[in-house]
Scaffold this motif. Structure first.
Motif, PDB file in Angstrom:
ATOM      1  N   PRO A 157       0.818  -1.229   0.000  1.00 58.46           N
ATOM      2  CA  PRO A 157       0.000   0.000   0.000  1.00 58.46           C
ATOM      3  C   PRO A 157       0.844   1.268   0.000  1.00 58.46           C
ATOM      4  O   PRO A 157       0.418   2.284  -0.554  1.00 58.46           O
ATOM      5  CB  PRO A 157      -0.811  -0.091   1.297  1.00 58.46           C
ATOM      6  CG  PRO A 157      -0.582  -1.439   1.862  1.00 58.46           C
ATOM      7  CD  PRO A 157       0.610  -2.044   1.203  1.00 58.46           C
ATOM      8  N   VAL A 158       2.040   1.209   0.598  1.00 56.99           N
ATOM      9  CA  VAL A 158       2.874   2.417   0.637  1.00 56.99           C
ATOM     10  C   VAL A 158       3.370   2.742  -0.776  1.00 56.99           C
ATOM     11  O   VAL A 158       3.354   3.897  -1.209  1.00 56.99           O
ATOM     12  CB  VAL A 158       4.069   2.236   1.606  1.00 56.99           C
ATOM     13  CG1 VAL A 158       4.961   3.464   1.593  1.00 56.99           C
ATOM     14  CG2 VAL A 158       3.563   1.959   3.012  1.00 56.99           C
TER      15      VAL A 158
ATOM     16  N   SER B 112       2.008  19.560   7.413  1.00 58.91           N
ATOM     17  CA  SER B 112       1.626  18.389   8.208  1.00 58.91           C
ATOM     18  C   SER B 112       0.152  18.050   8.024  1.00 58.91           C
ATOM     19  O   SER B 112      -0.399  17.242   8.771  1.00 58.91           O
ATOM     20  CB  SER B 112       1.951  18.615   9.691  1.00 58.91           C
ATOM     21  OG  SER B 112       1.373  19.803  10.140  1.00 58.91           O
TER      22      SER B 112
ATOM     23  N   ALA C 132      -2.485  16.229   5.636  1.00 59.51           N
ATOM     24  CA  ALA C 132      -2.419  15.221   4.572  1.00 59.51           C
ATOM     25  C   ALA C 132      -2.958  15.751   3.237  1.00 59.51           C
ATOM     26  O   ALA C 132      -2.530  15.303   2.167  1.00 59.51           O
ATOM     27  CB  ALA C 132      -3.190  13.988   4.993  1.00 59.51           C
TER      28      ALA C 132
ATOM     29  N   MET D 125      11.160  18.851   2.854  1.00 58.55           N
ATOM     30  CA  MET D 125      10.021  19.583   3.429  1.00 58.55           C
ATOM     31  C   MET D 125       9.113  18.710   4.287  1.00 58.55           C
ATOM     32  O   MET D 125       8.578  19.172   5.294  1.00 58.55           O
ATOM     33  CB  MET D 125       9.205  20.236   2.306  1.00 58.55           C
ATOM     34  CG  MET D 125       9.950  21.354   1.607  1.00 58.55           C
ATOM     35  SD  MET D 125       9.050  22.017   0.210  1.00 58.55           S
ATOM     36  CE  MET D 125       7.901  23.133   1.008  1.00 58.55           C
ATOM     37  N   THR D 126       8.895  17.469   3.893  1.00 59.09           N
ATOM     38  CA  THR D 126       7.905  16.661   4.629  1.00 59.09           C
ATOM     39  C   THR D 126       8.387  15.259   4.963  1.00 59.09           C
ATOM     40  O   THR D 126       7.714  14.537   5.693  1.00 59.09           O
ATOM     41  CB  THR D 126       6.613  16.501   3.795  1.00 59.09           C
ATOM     42  OG1 THR D 126       6.945  15.800   2.589  1.00 59.09           O
ATOM     43  CG2 THR D 126       5.979  17.826   3.460  1.00 59.09           C
ATOM     44  N   LEU D 127       9.487  14.853   4.412  1.00 61.14           N
ATOM     45  CA  LEU D 127       9.979  13.474   4.575  1.00 61.14           C
ATOM     46  C   LEU D 127       8.926  12.462   4.096  1.00 61.14           C
ATOM     47  O   LEU D 127       8.835  11.348   4.592  1.00 61.14           O
ATOM     48  CB  LEU D 127      10.341  13.224   6.039  1.00 61.14           C
ATOM     49  CG  LEU D 127      11.479  12.257   6.326  1.00 61.14           C
ATOM     50  CD1 LEU D 127      12.794  12.771   5.773  1.00 61.14           C
ATOM     51  CD2 LEU D 127      11.618  12.018   7.822  1.00 61.14           C
TER      52      LEU D 127
ATOM     53  N   PRO E 254       2.564  13.844   5.933  1.00 61.30           N
ATOM     54  CA  PRO E 254       2.196  12.937   7.018  1.00 61.30           C
ATOM     55  C   PRO E 254       1.533  11.671   6.480  1.00 61.30           C
ATOM     56  O   PRO E 254       0.804  11.744   5.491  1.00 61.30           O
ATOM     57  CB  PRO E 254       1.190  13.771   7.817  1.00 61.30           C
ATOM     58  CG  PRO E 254       0.595  14.698   6.812  1.00 61.30           C
ATOM     59  CD  PRO E 254       1.656  14.984   5.801  1.00 61.30           C
ATOM     60  N   ASN E 255       1.805  10.582   7.137  1.00 58.60           N
ATOM     61  CA  ASN E 255       1.209   9.297   6.764  1.00 58.60           C
ATOM     62  C   ASN E 255       1.391   9.001   5.283  1.00 58.60           C
ATOM     63  O   ASN E 255       0.466   8.577   4.608  1.00 58.60           O
ATOM     64  CB  ASN E 255      -0.281   9.289   7.153  1.00 58.60           C
ATOM     65  CG  ASN E 255      -0.882   7.913   7.063  1.00 58.60           C
ATOM     66  OD1 ASN E 255      -0.170   6.915   7.211  1.00 58.60           O
ATOM     67  ND2 ASN E 255      -2.168   7.836   6.792  1.00 58.60           N
ATOM     68  N   ASN E 256       2.590   9.278   4.764  1.00 56.04           N
ATOM     69  CA  ASN E 256       2.961   9.029   3.363  1.00 56.04           C
ATOM     70  C   ASN E 256       2.158   9.852   2.355  1.00 56.04           C
ATOM     71  O   ASN E 256       2.168   9.552   1.167  1.00 56.04           O
ATOM     72  CB  ASN E 256       2.831   7.538   3.012  1.00 56.04           C
ATOM     73  CG  ASN E 256       3.751   6.693   3.855  1.00 56.04           C
ATOM     74  OD1 ASN E 256       4.911   7.032   4.047  1.00 56.04           O
ATOM     75  ND2 ASN E 256       3.240   5.606   4.418  1.00 56.04           N
TER      76      ASN E 256
END
Lengths: 441, 305
Positions: B77-78, B164, B166, B248-250, B253-255
C-alpha cells in the motif's frame, strides 16, 4: 653545444634519481574519521581547549583537535556527515572505500555486524587497555553482539522530560522545588489539564511532524513499562496488543484535549520549549546543556526554572526507559598494523575523555565516570543518574531499528492526529515492520 | 544494357565505397557519445532490470526470485500511495508550469527594459539549489512563525499547517516546485516566440486580425513543437520529485507526500532492499516512458491530421 644541453639534463636526471630512490617520507599516519554531531569550525575549528567547549559539536571538534595536537605522528581527518549519515556510510562500504572510524548508534550496530561490515574490537581495545568490564551495563549491552564487542561506547542517551519549572510552579505542580510528576496515565492527563487551565499553555511540547523517531521512542518506553514483550522474536514485532492500544489512546487524548503542541517539527518544538510555550518537552539527553545555559540567562522563559528528569513510570510494570547510545566503530577494510594501532590510540583517547563528552548531557558509557564526583557535580546529573539502571535498548537481534522507528512514528502520528483509527495504525505498523524484517537477506 | 551495366557498376561501387567511408567517419564522430550513452544509460538500464528480478541487498548475496519483487510492489500500500502521489504531483505541476511559462513568455516577449528585468527575475529562482528553495518555502509555510502563519495571525485567523496536513502537503510541495522551476519553460517559450517570423504578424495586422486571433492562428501553431518539448521535459522532471519532499515533509504525514523516488531511496539505501528498489525504479521508468511517448505520439497524430 652538446655539453651545454646535456649538463642540465644530467643534473635533472640526478635530482630525479635522488628524490625517486629516497624512501618515501614517513609522515603522520592519516585516519579518516566520519561523524555526525554537526559542524562548528567557525567557533571551535582551531581550539584545543576541551573543558571550555560546549555542546556536542564543540566538544567533539576540540577533542579531535586536541588529539591531533598531542599526537603529531597521527593525523585525524574529519568527515562530517548529515545526521545520521548511514546512507553515506552504506554507499562508502558498498563502494569499498569506508572511513577508518565512524560514529554509530548502538541500535544500528546489528545491521552492520551481521554482514561483517564492521570489525569486532575486542583485540583492538585490549591493545590499548580498554576493558569492556568498565562499560556501564547499558553501554555493554549496546555494543556487544554474539559475545563480541563491536564498538567503543561513547554514551547512553534516552528521551527525558525537560521541565519548565516556572510554568509548572504557576500551575501548582512544584513541590519542594521539584516538579510534581505523574505516576500513571490518568495522573498525567489530570496534571496536564491542571497545567493548561492555569497557564493557558499546553502541558507537553512534542516534535511530531517529520520526526523519524520521537513517537516510536515514547511507544517503546511505554510498552516496556507495561512489560510488553513486543519483540519476543527479533524478526517479528507484535503491536496489535492492548498495551500498544493503551499508549496510542493516551497520546491521542492528550492531543484531542489540546494538552500538547501541534504540528511542530523538531526545530519548532526545541525552540518552543526555549520560548516557554509549554511545560514539558520530551527529548533526549543532548538538550540538557542548551537548556541549562538558557536557565542561567536573565529574561529567558527558563531563567532559574529548568530541570530535567527521566521518563516517569506511567504504567505499573517496571521503571524503564527506552535508550540508545552513540559509539565508535571501525568498518571492515584492509589496513596496515600502523594505522590500526593509530586508531586504537584514538579510541583510548576518546574513552579517557568520556567525562568531557558527558558534559553534553549524555550519560557516560563508563562506570568510573558515572561514579566520579565531578560528573555528579554537573547540573541535573543526580536527577538523571538512575537511567544507568533503567535504560533499556531494543533486543540486540532486531535489525533496521532506524527504519522501524520511522515506520512506527509515521503510523503513530496518523493515529494521534486522527487520520487513521488506532487499530488500523497499529495493524499497518505491525504489517510494515514485519514485511521489512521478513524480506531481509 | 551491357554497356550501361559496365559503366554503372564502377560508379555504384564508388558511391557505395564513399557512403561506407562517410558512415565510418560519422560513426567515429558519434562514438564518444554512444560509448558514454551505452555505459551510463543502456548498461545500467538492463542491469537494473536484472537486479529487479533478485532478492538482493546493498552488500551482495542476491538470489533470483523472478517477478516476485513486482508482485510485492503491487501488494504494497505504501508503494501504491507513492504511485498515486507521483501522478497527482505531475498533474499539479506540469499543466501550470506549461501554461504559466507560456503566459510569462507572451507577456515578456518584447524589448523593454522592464521585460528584461522581469525575465531575469522569474528565471532567478531556477538557479537556486533544492535546499535553498525548500528552506525558503519552509519559512513561508510552517505554522510556527512562518510568513503565511504570521499573516493569518495578524488578521485573527489560525495558522495553517501546510506541511503536516495530509491534504495540503503535496499541493504545498507542488507550489514550491512551480515557483522553483518556472524559469525553464518560460525561457524555452521565449526562444520559440522569437523565432516566429515578424512578417506573419504584419500580414495579419493588415488583415485586421485582433490579438487573440493572432495568438490562436499564428503564435500558438508556430510554437507547438516547443510546447511539446516543454511538456515532455516537465513530465520527465516532475515524475522524479525527490529533494523537495525529502526536505520539506519526509514524505509525510502518513505518506501523503511520499513520491516514488523517495520511496525508492528509502527502500534501497535505508532498508538495503536493493532488488525491491530496482523493481520500483523500473516501474517509474515505464511510467515516464509511457507518459512522454503518449504525449509525443498524440502531438504527432494531431500534426499529421
Amino acid at each position: 653545444m652538446i655539453r651545454w644541453l646535456l649538463g642540465p639534463a644530467v643534473v635533472a636526471a640526478a635530482l630525479v634519481a635522488v628524490t625517486g630512490c629516497k624512501p618515501a617520507s614517513r609522515g603522520p599516519v592519516q585516519i579518516t574519521l566520519q561523524r555526525f554531531f554537526g559542524a562548528c569550525d567557525a567557533e571551535f575549528g582551531s581550539s584545543t581547549d576541551v573543558p571550555a567547549a560546549e555542546g556536542e559539536c564543540g566538544i567533539i571538534t576540540t577533542l579531535i583537535n586536541k588529539f591531533n595536537a598531542d599526537n603529531p605522528d597521527i593525523r585525524v581527518k574529519v568527515n562530517i556527515v548529515y545526521w545520521p549519515g548511514y546512507d553515506q556510510l552504506s554507499a562508502e562500504l558498498a563502494a569499498g572505500h569506508p572511513p577508518d572510524l565512524v560514529t554509530m548508534h548502538e541500535s544500528v550496530i546489528s545491521d552492520y555486524s551481521q554482514r561483517h561490515l564492521i570489525m569486532p574490537l575486542d583485540a583492538v581495545l585490549a591493545s590499548v587497555g580498554v576493558d569492556p568490564a568498565g562499560f556501564t551495563r547499558a553501554a555493554r549491552e549496546g555494543v556487544t553482539r554474539d559475545g563480541s564487542v563491536y564498538a567503543l561506547p561513547f554514551d547512553t542517551w534516552a528521551p527525558l522530560w525537560h521541565v519548565n519549572l516556572n510554568l509548572m510552579r504557576a500551575a501548582g505542580l512544584v513541590r519542594d522545588g521539584a516538579p510534581v510528576l505523574p505516576h500513571s496515565a490518568e495522573e498525567l492527563l489530570q496534571q496536564a489539564r491542571q497545567f493548561t487551565r492555569a497557564t493557558g499553555k499546553p502541558y507537553l511540547i512534542q516534535s511530531i511532524v517529520n520526526d523519524p523517531a520521537a513517537s516510536a521512542r515514547n511507544l517503546f518506553t511505554c510498552l516496556m513499562q507495561q512489560n510488553s514483550d513486543f519483540f519476543a522474536d527479533p524478526r517479528r514485532i507484535r503491536l496489535q496488543t492492548p498495551e500498544a492500544r493503551r499508549v496510542l489512546q493516551l497520546f491521542k487524548q492528550i492531543r484531542d484535549e489540546g494538552l500538547t503542541t501541534r504540528d511542530q517539527d523538531y526545530t519548532a518544538a526545541t525552540a518552543a520549549f526555549l520560548n516557554g510555550q509549554g511545560g514539558v518537552y520530551i527529548v533526549g539527553t543532548w538538550m540538557i546543556g542548551t537548556y541549562e545555559q538558557a536557565s542561567l540567562q536573565t529574561g529567558s522563559p527558563l531563567a532559574g526554572g529548568y530541570t530535567v528528569v527521566p521518563f516517569p513510570q506511567l504504567y505499573s510494570g517496571r521503571d524503564v526507559t527506552y535508550a540508545d547510545g552513540h559509539s565508535w566503530v571501525i568498518p571492515t577494510a584492509k589496513r596496515s598494523a600502523q594505522k590500526t594501532a593509530a586508531i586504537a590510540r584514538l579510541l583510548r583517547f576518546l574513552r579517557d575523555n568520556d567525562f568531557q563528552w558527558s558534559r553534553t548531557g549524555h550519560l557516560p558509557a563508563y562506570q568510573d565516570v558515572i561514579d566520579s564526583a565531578r560528573w555528579r557535580a554537573l547540573p541535573h546529573r543526580t536527577e538523571v543518574a538512575r537511567l544507568v539502571d533503567t535504560a533499556a535498548p531494543l533486543p540486540a537481534g532486531v535489525q533496521r531499528q532506524f527504519t522501524i522507528q520511522q515506520i512506527i512514528s509515521e503510523e503513530m502520528e496518523s493515529a494521534i492526529t486522527g487520520q487513521k483509527p488506532i487499530d488500523s495504525a497499529l495493524a499497518d505498523a505491525e504489517r510494515r515492520v514485519n514485511d521489512l524484517l521478513f524480506n531481509l537477506l | 544494357m551491357d554497356s550501361c551495366e559496365q559503366t554503372a557498376a564502377p560508379s555504384t561501387r564508388r558511391t557505395w565505397a564513399a557512403s561506407k567511408s562517410e558512415a565510418r567517419s560519422g560513426l567515429l564522430f558519434v562514438a564518444p557519445y554512444l560509448i558514454v550513452f551505452a555505459v551510463l544509460l543502456i548498461y545500467p538500464l538492463f542491469s537494473g532490470i536484472w537486479l529487479s528480478l533478485h532478492k538482493a541487498d546493498l552488500f551482495g548475496g542476491s538470489q533470483f526470485i523472478g517477478a516476485q519483487n513486482y508482485a510485492r510492489l503491487f501488494r504494497d500500500p505504501v508503494f501504491l500511495t507513492a504511485v498515486s502521489n507521483t501522478l497527482y504531483f505531475v498533474l499539479l505541476t506540469v499543466p501550470p508550469l506549461t501554461l504559466i511559462g507560456l503566459g510569462l513568455a507572451l507577456a515578456l516577449n518584447n524589448r523593454s527594459r522592464w521585460s528584461a528585468l522581469l525575465r531575469g527575475l522569474f528565471f532567478s529562482s531556477s538557479v537556486l539549489s533544492v535546499t535553498i528553495v525548500t528552506l525558503i518555502w519552509r519559512m513561508v509555510l510552517i505554522p510556527d512563525g512562518g510568513l503565511i502563519a504570521n499573516l493569518l495571525t495578524s488578521i485573527g485567523r489560525s495558522p495553517v499547517a501546510f506541511l503536516s496536513d495530509a491534504h495540503l502537503a503535496l499541493p504545498a510541495i507542488a507550489f514550491t516546485t512551480i515557483w522553483w522551476c518556472i524559469g525553464l519553460p518560460m525561457m524555452l517559450f521565449l526562444a520559440a516566440l522569437q523565432q516566429v517570423p515578424r512578417d506573419l504578424y504584419e500580414a495579419a495586422r493588415l488583415d485586421n486580425a485582433g490579438r487573440w486571433r493572432m495568438l490562436a492562428s499564428i503564435t500558438l501553431p508556430s510554437i507547438r513543437h516547443t510546447a511539446l518539448v516543454v511538456v515532455v521535459i516537465e513530465l520527465i522532471l516532475q515524475f522524479q520529485l525527490f529533494g523537495q519532499a525529502q526536505i520539506m515533509t519526509l514524505g509525510g504525514p502518513n505518506n501523503a507526500s511520499l513520491p516514488m523516488v523517495l520511496f525508492i531511496y528509502q527502500v534501497g539505501f535505508q532498508r538495503w532492499d536493493i532488488g525491491y528498489a530496482a523493481a520500483a525504479s523500473e516501474i517509474l521508468f515505464g511510467m515516464i516512458l509511457i507518459a512522454a511517448m503518449t504525449q509525443y505520439f498524440a502531438a504527432r497524430g494531431r500534426e499529421s491530421r
